[in-house]
Design an enzyme around this catalytic site. Structure first.
Site, PDB file in Angstrom:
ATOM      1  CD  GLN A  31     -10.054  34.693  -3.025  1.00 45.76           C
ATOM      2  OE1 GLN A  31     -10.882  34.918  -2.129  1.00 45.76           O
ATOM      3  NE2 GLN A  31      -9.055  33.844  -2.862  1.00 45.76           N
ATOM      4  CG  HIS A  62      -0.606  35.582  10.225  1.00 40.96           C
ATOM      5  ND1 HIS A  62      -0.008  36.574   9.498  1.00 40.96           N
ATOM      6  CD2 HIS A  62      -1.654  35.153   9.466  1.00 40.96           C
ATOM      7  CE1 HIS A  62      -0.639  36.721   8.338  1.00 40.96           C
ATOM      8  NE2 HIS A  62      -1.643  35.879   8.299  1.00 40.96           N
ATOM      9  CG  ASP A  86      -1.644  35.073   4.384  1.00 42.30           C
ATOM     10  OD1 ASP A  86      -1.037  34.542   5.341  1.00 42.30           O
ATOM     11  OD2 ASP A  86      -2.824  35.459   4.480  1.00 42.30           O
ATOM     12  CG  ASP A 137     -13.417  22.548  -1.721  1.00 43.35           C
ATOM     13  OD1 ASP A 137     -13.397  22.897  -0.523  1.00 43.35           O
ATOM     14  OD2 ASP A 137     -14.458  22.532  -2.410  1.00 43.35           O
ATOM     15  N   GLY A 138     -10.700  23.103   0.697  1.00 37.52           N
ATOM     16  CA  GLY A 138     -10.533  22.721   2.099  1.00 37.52           C
ATOM     17  C   GLY A 138     -11.679  21.862   2.613  1.00 37.52           C
ATOM     18  CG  ASP A 155      -5.911  32.375   7.643  1.00 36.07           C
ATOM     19  OD1 ASP A 155      -6.709  33.321   7.659  1.00 36.07           O
ATOM     20  OD2 ASP A 155      -4.704  32.498   7.332  1.00 36.07           O
ATOM     21  CB  THR A 157     -12.346  35.497   2.943  1.00 33.64           C
ATOM     22  OG1 THR A 157     -13.261  34.521   2.432  1.00 33.64           O
ATOM     23  CG2 THR A 157     -11.069  35.465   2.136  1.00 33.64           C
ATOM     24  CD  GLU A 158     -15.666  40.107   6.816  1.00 26.70           C
ATOM     25  OE1 GLU A 158     -16.816  40.282   7.220  1.00 26.70           O
ATOM     26  OE2 GLU A 158     -14.913  41.038   6.505  1.00 26.70           O
ATOM     27  N   PRO A 162     -15.811  31.986  -1.884  1.00 23.18           N
ATOM     28  CG  PRO A 162     -13.502  31.851  -2.229  1.00 23.18           C
ATOM     29  CD  PRO A 162     -14.678  32.742  -2.442  1.00 23.18           C
TER      30      PRO A 162
END
Lengths: 275, 275
Positions: A31, A62, A86, A137-138, A155, A157-158, A162
């Protein structure tokens, strides 16, 4: 010269923030990553042009991804965070007195690396001895682990780039199997003003996998619409049955025992979305 | 050509919306008035460069200013709205079955005139026979009426321009006296992210006048931070003691009997502001 960063949250609407300086900008393997220093919200992590977190309002997201599920499980010892490089969710997870081990699996090691360097107040907890950090890779991690975690938090991204596979029924099924017999799953699930269809489809998919499904909201100023939803899927425990007095008062700024049940009470148009 | 309207919500942060056309732009006697047609939020009323209301999200603000107080009073027959010339709060007030008379006092007749013309879905209720519309100074109206209203709602702009005097202890004292012996007052009181000091000072002032003071929030995407606070001052009835089953289910999209008590449960940092 005035420098402003504008995120188009939809095709026709956005937020704009005055920027002091750009700390990092890099095309990673996965990304477009940037950390910029803004005058209103402090340092801001931006992935693929979308605000992920800022120093000023990060505590809301969080805390609200971590604590409602941890307070619902009577003994959350092993916790997995998918995404969240993060480190902010891990920091909150470690505040819970029962947690013995927290595993973070983020596909993009650069997010972890730059967050540690430029967002130490958020990422610092990644160095805690209870934490295992995996750059992986989750989706694969979930499918390689069965009956192992008490709580799994997504948690992401939109659902672009990925994160697309993290919004599928197959992923939720994998999470169900990676959880112990009384495990709890929670994910960020975007906002009801601009992404109503996404919330509906996620809700439908999670209901096919988990017997107890609850949606709650929190106010996040830098996220589209300012109202964010989270979806919880649980095998056994219902967050609405947790007594306020049973929740420990922790060092938080948004979540509290008093807010635990109230955050699940939805505006009527959101209730209607989930019918 | 692309036309975008940007509101700087703070010196360093703003929202930006793509505009189809400008329907009206006029310097009235009191403020800079504009109604623009945006692609994301529909028609938008802008006063002194601040978004007042939009067709897409107006229901939140109008319902949440009106219904919590109306549901708390056991028999709200006479209601006063100070400001709110767009008519949205009046529309909500008229949904309550007990209301016999609703008085609107807005200092700027142009807001009323242009809202009727360009925002009929919001302003249409101003033509209802139960409504009296006065183009007048709300501060003066309050001081000329004693012991007259069951509920008074203050739908003001932020405390700049003509609204400055609507954020003073003297105004709250006048409202107390204009209310009947069991009356209730409610006002919009901005957001806790950028205007913490304002919320603190309003809370302090209202506490000096009313024995029962409660703060609640709602999510409004086009308002700064997306989280708005409302402050309620009551002579006798406590909104937290209202039973869900006693609240009529009305034709609303945000407020509901279920939300009535939950909306008063505040994030911890907002609780802390009010201590």
């Amino acid at each position: 010269m005035e420098l402003w960063f504008t995120e188009k949250q939809t095709e026709h609407f956005g937020i704009t923030a005055k920027v002091r300086e750009t700390l990092v900008r890099e095309q990673t393997q996965y990304q477009d990553l940037a950390i910029i220093d803004t005058l209103e919200f402090g340092r801001m992590l931006v992935l693929d042009d979308m605000v992920m977190t800022t120093e000023k309002d990060e505590f809301v997201y969080h805390e609200m991804l971590a604590h409602p599920a941890l307070a619902t499980h009577p003994n959350p010892r092993r916790v997995l965070v998918v995404g969240g490089g993060d480190g902010g969710v891990i920091r909150e997870v470690l505040k819970h007195p029962d947690v013995e081990k927290a595993v973070l699996v983020d596909i993009d090691g650069k997010v972890i690396e730059y967050s540690k360097r430029f967002l130490p107040g958020i990422a610092g907890a990644l160095d805690d001895p209870r934490v295992e950090v995996l750059v992986n890779d989750g989706y694969m991690h979930i499918h390689d682990h069965k009956n192992e975690y008490d709580v799994i938090m997504v948690d992401s991204t939109e659902p672009v780039g990925p994160a697309v596979q993290l919004f599928t029924r197959g992923f939720y099924q994998g999470i169900y199997e990676a959880l112990r017999e009384d495990g709890i799953f929670v994910a960020q699930t975007d906002n009801p003003w601009f992404k109503a269809e996404l919330i509906k489809s996620v809700n439908r998919d999670v209901r096919e996998v988990f017997p107890i499904v609850r949606v709650y909201t929190a106010n996040i100023p830098t996220y589209p619409s300012g109202m964010w939803t989270f979806t919880m899927g649980s095998k056994k425990y219902d967050p609405l049955e947790v007594e306020e007095s049973a929740i420990p008062e922790m060092d938080t700024k948004y979540y509290s025992p008093r807010l635990h049940r109230a955050c699940f009470v939805l505006p009527k148009f959101v209730e209607d979305l989930l019918k």
